[in-house]
Design a protein around this motif. Structure first.
Motif, PDB file in Angstrom:
ATOM      1  N   PHE A 122       0.718  -1.081  -0.107  1.00 40.30           N
ATOM      2  CA  PHE A 122       0.041  -0.066   0.078  1.00 40.30           C
ATOM      3  C   PHE A 122       0.878   1.407  -0.067  1.00 40.30           C
ATOM      4  N   GLU A 123       2.099   1.122  -0.101  1.00 39.48           N
ATOM      5  CA  GLU A 123       2.963   2.306  -0.442  1.00 39.48           C
ATOM      6  C   GLU A 123       2.800   3.010  -1.603  1.00 39.48           C
ATOM      7  N   SER A 124       2.829   4.297  -1.676  1.00 36.57           N
ATOM      8  CA  SER A 124       2.429   4.997  -2.768  1.00 36.57           C
ATOM      9  C   SER A 124       3.388   6.359  -2.875  1.00 36.57           C
ATOM     10  N   GLU A 125       3.013   7.189  -3.994  1.00 38.17           N
ATOM     11  CA  GLU A 125       3.758   8.436  -4.066  1.00 38.17           C
ATOM     12  C   GLU A 125       3.593   9.512  -2.634  1.00 38.17           C
ATOM     13  N   LEU A 138       6.261   5.875   9.544  1.00 33.68           N
ATOM     14  CA  LEU A 138       5.456   6.273   8.409  1.00 33.68           C
ATOM     15  C   LEU A 138       5.804   7.711   8.145  1.00 33.68           C
ATOM     16  N   PHE A 139       5.774   7.721   6.661  1.00 34.81           N
ATOM     17  CA  PHE A 139       5.985   9.032   6.214  1.00 34.81           C
ATOM     18  C   PHE A 139       4.497   9.362   5.257  1.00 34.81           C
ATOM     19  N   PHE A 140       4.045  10.557   5.639  1.00 29.37           N
ATOM     20  CA  PHE A 140       2.829  10.902   4.894  1.00 29.37           C
ATOM     21  C   PHE A 140       3.159  12.101   3.990  1.00 29.37           C
ATOM     22  N   ARG A 145      -4.975  10.889   7.521  1.00 28.61           N
ATOM     23  CA  ARG A 145      -6.535  10.567   7.585  1.00 28.61           C
ATOM     24  C   ARG A 145      -6.917   9.974   6.177  1.00 28.61           C
ATOM     25  N   ASP A 146      -6.177  10.448   5.082  1.00 30.10           N
ATOM     26  CA  ASP A 146      -6.427  10.191   3.562  1.00 30.10           C
ATOM     27  C   ASP A 146      -5.557   8.986   3.147  1.00 30.10           C
ATOM     28  N   SER A 147      -4.842   8.337   4.103  1.00 34.46           N
ATOM     29  CA  SER A 147      -3.713   7.288   3.700  1.00 34.46           C
ATOM     30  C   SER A 147      -4.280   6.006   3.744  1.00 34.46           C
ATOM     31  N   LYS A 148      -4.520   5.242   2.705  1.00 29.70           N
ATOM     32  CA  LYS A 148      -4.674   3.914   2.635  1.00 29.70           C
ATOM     33  C   LYS A 148      -3.775   2.929   3.238  1.00 29.70           C
ATOM     34  N   LEU A 149      -2.301   3.236   3.284  1.00 28.64           N
ATOM     35  CA  LEU A 149      -1.663   2.588   4.005  1.00 28.64           C
ATOM     36  C   LEU A 149      -1.800   2.638   5.528  1.00 28.64           C
ATOM     37  N   ALA A 150      -1.931   3.820   5.991  1.00 27.96           N
ATOM     38  CA  ALA A 150      -2.723   3.841   7.539  1.00 27.96           C
ATOM     39  C   ALA A 150      -3.717   2.884   7.870  1.00 27.96           C
ATOM     40  N   THR A 151      -4.551   2.656   6.991  1.00 26.63           N
ATOM     41  CA  THR A 151      -5.683   1.837   7.188  1.00 26.63           C
ATOM     42  C   THR A 151      -5.407   0.274   7.189  1.00 26.63           C
ATOM     43  N   GLN A 152      -4.168   0.008   6.827  1.00 25.54           N
ATOM     44  CA  GLN A 152      -3.649  -1.365   6.718  1.00 25.54           C
ATOM     45  C   GLN A 152      -2.780  -1.894   7.930  1.00 25.54           C
ATOM     46  N   LEU A 153      -2.660  -1.014   8.820  1.00 25.42           N
ATOM     47  CA  LEU A 153      -1.840  -1.255   9.991  1.00 25.42           C
ATOM     48  C   LEU A 153      -2.603  -2.561  10.952  1.00 25.42           C
ATOM     49  N   PRO A 154      -3.881  -2.746  10.898  1.00 31.07           N
ATOM     50  CA  PRO A 154      -4.419  -3.816  11.746  1.00 31.07           C
ATOM     51  C   PRO A 154      -4.178  -5.309  10.752  1.00 31.07           C
TER      52      PRO A 154
END
Length: 180
Positions: A122-125, A138-140, A145-154
Motif C-alpha cells: 500500500f505504499e505510494s507516492e 510512516l511518512f505521509f 486521514r486520507d492514507s490507504k497505507l495507515a488503514t492497513q496497520l491492523p
C-alpha cells in the motif's frame, strides 16, 4: 528503576473508551508505580518501575479493565528502547513541507513477514513506511486521514498505536526529566 513509556491504544477517541488522565495517573500510582506522568488525552503515560516489561504490561491491561470496564491494549517501551526508536527513524522531521508528517506505529509484538509485505503493497507516492522490529515508521506527504497505507496497520496481526513525531519527541523529553 527503569523508566517506561506506556502507549494506550484507542482511548478518548470519538467519545469511546473515555479515561481521564488524572484517573489513569491515580490508578498507576495505586499500583505502586513511581514518578507517574501523563501527556495529552490520547493515552501516553510515563513512570518508573522495577517490574519486568511483559509482566508489567499484563498488570496494566488487567487493572485498566478492572477499573474502567473495558480492555485497552498497552504498548510498553523502556526509555532506552524509546531512544533507539527515535534514532532509527529513517525519515527526517526537520524539513517537512505543508501537509507532510512523520509518525510511528508502535506495535504490541513482532509483525509477520506476510503482514509487512501486505502493508508495503500500500505504499505510494503519498505514503511510505519502513518496519524495524516492533515499530512502523510512516511518512505521509498528505494527511494520515486520507492514507490507504495507515488503514492497513491492523493487517500486521498485532496491536498498533500511532503517535506523531511531535508527541514522540515530547515523550522522550518527559522521560529525560523523570531520569533527572
Amino acid at each position: 528503576m527503569t523508566i517506561y513509556i506506556a502507549l494506550l491504544r484507542g482511548i478518548n477517541v470519538g467519545g469511546h473508551k473515555k479515561i481521564k488522565m488524572a484517573d489513569l495517573k491515580n490508578l498507576l500510582e495505586d499500583m505502586g508505580l513511581q514518578k507517574v506522568k501523563t501527556y495529552i488525552q490520547s493515552g501516553n503515560v510515563l513512570f518508573e518501575s522495577d517490574n519486568e516489561t511483559e509482566r508489567l504490561r499484563g498488570q496494566l491491561e488487567e487493572e485498566i479493565e478492572k477499573t474502567f470496564g473495558f480492555t485497552v491494549p498497552v504498548i510498553l517501551r523502556t526509555s532506552e528502547e524509546y531512544e533507539r526508536i527515535i534514532h532509527d527513524c529513517p525519515y527526517s522531521a526537520e524539513d517537512l513541507k505543508e501537509g507532510e508528517s512523520v509518525q510511528i506505529a508502535f506495535l504490541g509484538g513482532e509483525p509477520t513477514q506476510g503482514g509487512i509485505d501486505h502493508l508495503q503493497n500500500f505504499e505510494s507516492e503519498k505514503d511510505e513506511c519502513k518496519v524495524i522490529g516492533k515499530e512502523v515508521y510512516l511518512f505521509f506527504r498528505q494527511s494520515i486521514r486520507d492514507s490507504k497505507l495507515a488503514t492497513q496497520l491492523p493487517k500486521l496481526g498485532v496491536p498498533a498505536t500511532v503517535r506523531n513525531w511531535n508527541t514522540v519527541m515530547k515523550l522522550d523529553t518527559l522521560a529525560k526529566t523523570i531520569a533527572e
